[in-house]
Structures are given as C-alpha cells and as structure tokens.
Design a protein around this motif. Sequence first.
Motif, mmCIF file in Angstrom:
data_model
loop_
_atom_site.group_PDB
_atom_site.id
_atom_site.type_symbol
_atom_site.label_atom_id
_atom_site.label_comp_id
_atom_site.label_asym_id
_atom_site.label_seq_id
_atom_site.Cartn_x
_atom_site.Cartn_y
_atom_site.Cartn_z
ATOM 1 N N SER A 31 23.823 11.296 -23.156
ATOM 2 C CA SER A 31 23.032 10.335 -23.947
ATOM 3 C C SER A 31 23.403 8.913 -23.577
ATOM 4 N N SER A 32 24.708 8.661 -23.473
ATOM 5 C CA SER A 32 25.174 7.327 -23.101
ATOM 6 C C SER A 32 24.699 6.967 -21.693
ATOM 7 N N SER A 34 22.045 8.200 -20.139
ATOM 8 C CA SER A 34 20.584 8.010 -20.172
ATOM 9 C C SER A 34 20.223 6.613 -20.651
ATOM 10 N N GLN A 35 20.942 6.136 -21.669
ATOM 11 C CA GLN A 35 20.667 4.810 -22.210
ATOM 12 C C GLN A 35 20.997 3.700 -21.217
ATOM 13 N N SER A 36 21.840 4.006 -20.252
ATOM 14 C CA SER A 36 22.212 2.995 -19.252
ATOM 15 C C SER A 36 21.226 2.930 -18.091
ATOM 16 N N HIS A 38 17.740 2.191 -16.529
ATOM 17 C CA HIS A 38 16.514 1.421 -16.764
ATOM 18 C C HIS A 38 15.857 1.103 -15.423
ATOM 19 N N VAL A 76 18.226 15.874 -23.602
ATOM 20 C CA VAL A 76 18.909 14.753 -22.975
ATOM 21 C C VAL A 76 19.062 14.961 -21.478
ATOM 22 N N GLN A 79 15.779 13.980 -19.980
ATOM 23 C CA GLN A 79 15.650 12.518 -19.955
ATOM 24 C C GLN A 79 16.373 11.930 -18.750
ATOM 25 N N LYS A 83 14.496 10.221 -15.389
ATOM 26 C CA LYS A 83 14.737 8.831 -15.011
ATOM 27 C C LYS A 83 15.253 8.729 -13.577
#
Length: 513
Positions: A31-32, A34-36, A38, A76, A79, A83
């Motif tokens: 999760s961490s 994935s959030q990184s 972009h 997750v 995701q 990406k």
Amino acid sequence: MPSITTPLERVADAIHPDSTSTIRDKINALSSFSQSLHDVSIDQAQSVFENIPLGSFYMLFGIAEGSDEEEELNKVLCQVIRKLLDPFTYDMIAADDNNMTFLVQGLNHFSSDIRYLSLIQVEKCLNSTPQTIDQVAHSNVFSFLLATIAFQQTQTAAKAVDIATKIGVKVPEVLFSQNASILRNLLETNETVRFRVYELIVRVAGSSTRAFELGETSGLLNGFINEVQSTDTLVALNAIEILRQIAVTSAGLSFLEKSNLLEHLATSLDTGDDNDTAVMLTKSATFLFFGQLAQNEEIEFGPIEQKYHYLEKLESFLDKDDTNKEILTAVIGSIGLVGSNEQGLRLLHNTPLLNKFMEMFSTTAGDIKAEFLQSLTKLMGVRTEDPAVEQMTRQVYDSMDGRPTTLDNLIQTAKQPVENIRVAAFACMKSIASHMWGRREMVRNEHILGYLVDRTVEHTLEGQRWKFNIAETLTTADDAQETLGDHYRILRNYVRQGPYYRPTEPAAALESA
C-alpha cells in the motif's frame, strides 16, 4: 545494518521469498509503495523490476487464499502491477513469454481484480498497429476475453464486452466466423450473459456494412429478433434498448427493415391494454426508440414516418382522454426528439399532431407541463441558416401563446418550487435566447432581462447556473450588441461576474445609497 527507508526497499523486503513478514505486513508495504507511484515512466518501472522482478509480484497471488486478507492483498497487488505496467505497450508486454503467461492466467482467474488487471493490459492492443490487433484477435487471448463476458462481476464483464467490441469492429470475421461457436455457447448460459452477448454482436454488426453482413450470415442476430418479439416484458425491453444501437447505421437499419422489426414495433403501438404494466413499459420504450431514431441526423426519418405513419400514431395517443400517464410522457418526449433537428421539425411543421400538442400544452400543469416544456425546448432549439426553419421555431414560440406573454409565463414557472418544472422553464428560455427573434422578444419584454440579472430572486445553485447560461447565450450571439442595445453592457457585466457572484456588503450599501 542500514535501516530500510524507501517504500521500494520496504516492499522488496516484505515480499522476498525468504521474508518472515506476515500477510498484513506485505499489504502495508505494498500500500505504501502504491501510494508512492505517480505517472510511472518506463525507466522508472524498469528500475523497479531490476530490484523486484514482475514475477515476484504475481507470485504473491494466492498466498492468502481462503483468508480474510485475500481480497485486500489482491487489490493492492493489482494496483501496484497496473501502475508499473501502465507505460508499457501491449507489444512490449507480449514480447516477454512470462508476461503473457501471467496475462493469460489473469484472464482465467476467479478474482475480479486480477482478471480486470489482465483486461487492462489486453485493452492496450487497441492503441497498437492493425497487425497487433489482428494478432490478438486470432490468439487464445481473444477467446479468453470472450469467456470473460460470462464473468459474474458486472464491471469486469462489461469491460470484456467493451474490449471485444472494439476488436470486433476492427476484425469482425473473428467474431462472427471464427468464434461464433463460443458466442452460441455463451448465449445458452443465462439471461444476463445472453444480453451481454447481444450487446456485443449488435454493436459490432452495426459498425459497418461488412460487419453487419457477417453477423447476418452467422445467424447470431436471429435470436435477437426473437428477443424483441418476446412476450416476456423484461426480455423485450432489454432487446429494444439494444435495438437502438443497431439502428445507427444504414446496414443496421436495413436489417431492422428486412427482419420486420420496425413493423413489429410500430404495430405494437396499436394493440394491447395501455393500463397493463407490461404494455405500458413496452410502448414507452418503443416511443423512445422511434424518437431517438428520428433524432439521429444520419438517418433519413421521412421514409420511415411515411411507411409506418408514426406521427399519426403519436397524435392518436394525444387524442385519447384516458392515455396512461407514463405513455403520455413517452409520447410527449418522442415528439420533442422527432423535432430536435431540421428534418424532424419540417416533418412536424403545420401538422395536426403539432397543433394538438400545442393545444394540450396550454391546458396542462405539473410534471406533464415540464415534459411539454422539455420537448418545446428541443423544437425551438433547432438552429440552421435556413430562414424558413428559423420561422418554424418562431411559430412554435408563438403557438405557446402565454398570457400576458410567453416569456412572463416562463418566468413565473421558473419561480415555482418544483425543481424539474423550473429547470424545464429555464431550458426553454435558453432555446428562445439562441435565436435572433428570441433575443428581440426578450428585449421587448420589460421583465425578463431584469429578472435574469437580478441576483436577489434566485437562491438555488441550479437556478443561478441556468440564469447565467441564458445570459451567456444572449451575449455571445453574433448580433448581441446590435440586438440587445443598452442591455448588452449590463448582461456582459453579469456574465463577467459569474453565476454565483454576490456583491460585498459595503458595495451593496453604496449601490443602494
């Protein structure tokens, strides 16, 4: 030993085959990570894969099978993989045998998230060369794509239908010839899947004359004909909805004629008890179908009207004193759709139908009044360079015959508390403002321009937006300055301030001093 600080390092440690981290630890690390991520570039993705091979992510699917955390882990993971693969084309993915193995496995996976991930990768072929699309169409990937139409999760199945349709439009023979047996098997699955298949074949068949001929030859369209004529209301309604999609091409319209489906639908308007729920629903859908057929400017509706006397059928329902409200609503709406373009307005002009329509408009109220106003908006919204058509829109306005004026009536209607009626009145005013004759009428009316720029009389956001749109329509017309005269500056200032402008209290006090 140095501490692990980056999301990439943490996820690499958490998913390493020798890691002792729990499923929850892996989910948190992923999760961490994935959030990184972009707008990942190819270089960035390849840098990640140098540290963590793509296969290492895929190998995590299934490690939590049967546990409460399985779905969360799958989501997750999907995701992250999506990406990282986002910058890669289909050709780049297909060049690696391992990637294709993962893709095919995903297309057969029971998880909707994993299967959807594979569908996204297949969809990329549509941005590739015709050769790549052809290769996909003739591969087992396309067969698995078709099988996914039967998937239980609606979003995933709909995505499969959409991708298969776009490939089928490019290579229709692969659908109607090489995979016809798969489609026939899918048609036998259940009602939900059957209509997904019909949506697919109808959209592809309606895309070109060649595609339609292939679809007709395959016999796959025959079952659809039976669905339209079904005595099961829900089945027939779903089929009529799909029917709208096939009627948008000359080939599709030709099929509807040859199969007698248009005649069947037109005739169905003359039979049955209108108060029967099944009849009411079917007739309402049929009126919508013919209205949208007329609305399509690519279709010459005149010959259809002459053959099936559609305007007479509409008039007959207006003439009845006991017409079901739902059917009456559909009839009014269909008249608006018919007259929403030049050819339709010419068909309606000076007909007994339009005369009856205007007569009923003047005596109705409530929700039905709103339906009339929405249709009048469409009739008066027709704009061409032909003065004769402009005169027709003016005659529609004159026939509204409001007291003391039509514009005053519309203002009063727009002030009513019922939202759909107010919106219909605003929409009608906007159509009027789109014509030179309408702008001249507004200049002559002492109330409407003042009402439009008075920000104290309308307190809802919807109403403020509509008033702004009407003012903007007035001021952006080519003849605005000449036609609006002294009102132009006031209206331009109003538009410049925006729909929600409120003067500050000192300014307001100064203005009132």
